[in-house]
Design a protein around this motif. Sequence first.
Motif: not given
Length: 251
Positions: A133, A136-144, A147, A202
Amino acid sequence: MKDIMRNQVVEEKFIEFYEKWVTQLDENLQLLLRASREQSLNEAEQQALVSRMTTHIKEYYTVKWAMAREDVLVFYNPVWISTLESGYFWYTGWKPSSVFRLVESIKKKREVGPRLDDLTELQAKKIEELRLRIRLEEEKVDRDMERQQVTLADRKMMELSRLAARFRREGDSTSDASKHVDGLVGIALKSLMNGLEKVMKTADCVRLKTMKSILDNLNSKQSIEFLAANFMLQLQLRQCGKKRDAISKRP
């Protein structure tokens, strides 16, 4: 000039706080090692010790977030840590997934020191589920952050920067057009800083969530062993990094 002065003030204030915080971290490590070695604390005392340690960790983020509101950029280029420590940084702090490697390392440890060789099958399963889990949250931060980088390289941002540079180069800093462009640049930069602060917070939340969730899956004795290993790693990395930096600065 005002931005530079603010940057220096934030750096100086946080350096002062951080040095005291690390000193306390070392003292807390000694308490944890003593408790792990002597095993003289009852369950309530062990829980109180773990709570004391987590309060110390939370204090770091409370102060960090307060100062980041003044200038978030200093936390993306921290001068209070060594170059070795900065090499392990992930968006202004340690990468959450690194904690799971630490857990595995402690489990396999056989010499004297913090150990986690008594994890139950259920605990191990829950920690593995948590690892997936958190990834997945690390990958979300990477995407942020991606951007934010796209925003920085946006065509409109580049055009504003070009116009502002042209006005400064031509000595035209008082015209209405120049002031208008400076205002737009200021708004764009403020939006960018807000975005970087959001990414930092985040990432910090993922760090705190990782730490809390792991401790929630451990009993009090295991939590003491885990925190001791975590603090020891931080302090050893800092000590080694400072030595390397001192050697590299020698003539």
